[in-house]
Design a protein around this motif. Structure first.
Motif: not given
Length: 356
Positions: A210-213, A174-179, A223-224, A190-194
């Motif tokens: 996070l990618v799914e959300a 739920a928190a990552l969906a909120e992010v 763009e991810i 355009r999102i970068g994920i470390i």
């Protein structure tokens, strides 16, 4: 004069035998009586002789805790919370730091168990599976897996035992969906994920959730950008600089670990980039001092106290021969000023066009 078991029994209104059984966690003693005895012992400063108790009960009333990096603020907070939770049941804690080294983890784990220094071990695994974990499983050791699950394969006795070990970890869904909702509402596309090491389940999980959300909220998969880190500050800095050097750099970066988020902030500053004007940053594993950064660092917070209590409760259940259950308390998002609108994004609705 030293407080004796007889003194505790008189204070609690029970027999000395009941005090002995209650402090040993014997399942025949009701929870109300156990809590009454523990309170009396605590108030009187009673400390059982560990050696004598171990000879009588084969119990040390000591729990081992192997964390992956005690320098990581999240694990330091978690270790402190576990120590406090264990102390409420008159258990001591032996803390070991594997320093993200699987061989060191196994050495600590087996030394604690083989030497009967502890009754059971709460362990934060450094990787999906190690020989030491397999050996502990084969021996039927009392284990609680904390924060990071392991991938158990095979059908031997060790595999069956490890599959039954309680797992305590936060639920970040739920928190990552909120992010994702927060970032897209601010115009980020355009999102970068470390990501943490992708050979770990927690690394893949945080990336995938996070990618799914993001994709579900209209961000194109292409763009991810995902870069793998190693839970350390330096990897966060290197990853952030690398992401911003791309032809189409991200307008926001999510660092899926606390130390990597701090490293990312340092790397962005070294590159001369302003947070959040040039790029927004959100981390994971919130820390009390994240709001002291300039700008204060937004992050997903794990429920440290709930995880600590659940891990100790699961271990105490194992020690008492009761069914032990895992737990998955939810994370939450702490919004701070490191996350802002995407460059050139205007959150105001466009004015209606005039008809000619």
């Amino acid at each position: 004069m030293a407080v004796r078991m007889k003194d505790v029994a008189e204070r609690a209104g029970v027999s000395s035998a009941t005090v002995s059984l209650a402090l040993a966690g014997d399942p025949r003693i009701s929870q109300a009586t156990r809590l009454n005895v523990e309170r009396a012992a605590r108030e009187m400063g009673y400390r059982p002789h560990v050696g004598a108790r171990a000879l009588r009960t084969a119990s040390t009333r000591t729990i081992g805790l192997v964390v992956s990096d005690v320098a990581n603020p999240f694990f330091a907070d978690l270790a402190g919370a576990i120590q406090r939770a264990a102390a409420t049941s008159s258990h001591s804690l032996v803390l070991c730091n594997s320093d993200e080294d699987p061989e060191r983890q196994d050495e600590y784990l087996l030394n604690l168990l083989d030497g009967r220094q502890v009754d059971g071990v709460i362990v934060v695994p450094t990787s999906a599976m190690t020989p030491g974990l397999h050996r502990a499983g084969a021996a039927g050791a009392r284990l609680v897996l904390l924060d990071r699950p392991i991938e158990v394969t095979g059908r031997d006795a060790a595999a069956r035992h490890l599959r039954d070990c309680p797992v305590v970890r936060s639920d970040p869904g739920a928190a990552l969906a909120e992010v994702a909702e927060w970032l897209t509402a601010l115009g980020h596309r355009r999102i970068g994920i470390i990501a943490p090491p992708l050979q770990t389940q927690v690394g893949r999980e945080r990336r995938d959730l996070l990618v799914e959300a993001l994709v579900g909220r209209g961000v194109a998969h292409g763009e991810i950008s995902v870069v793998e880190g190693d839970f350390r500050q330096d990897s966060g800095a290197t990853a952030a600089i690398g992401l911003m050097r791309r032809t189409r750099p991200p307008t926001a970066i999510f660092a899926a670990d606390g130390l990597m988020a701090v490293g990312a902030l340092k790397g962005l500053r070294q590159a001369g980039l302003r947070v959040p004007r040039d790029v927004s940053l959100v981390g994971f594993d919130d820390a009390p001092w994240f709001d002291l950064f300039d700008p204060p660092l937004a992050a997903v917070a794990q429920p440290v106290d709930a995880m600590a209590t659940a891990a100790v409760d699961a271990m105490l259940a194992l020690l008492a021969g009761r069914p032990a259950h895992g737990a998955f308390p939810a994370c939450r998002v702490v919004r701070r000023q490191s996350c802002g609108p995407a460059p050139e994004f205007d959150p105001r609705p466009s004015p209606p066009r005039r008809r000619r």
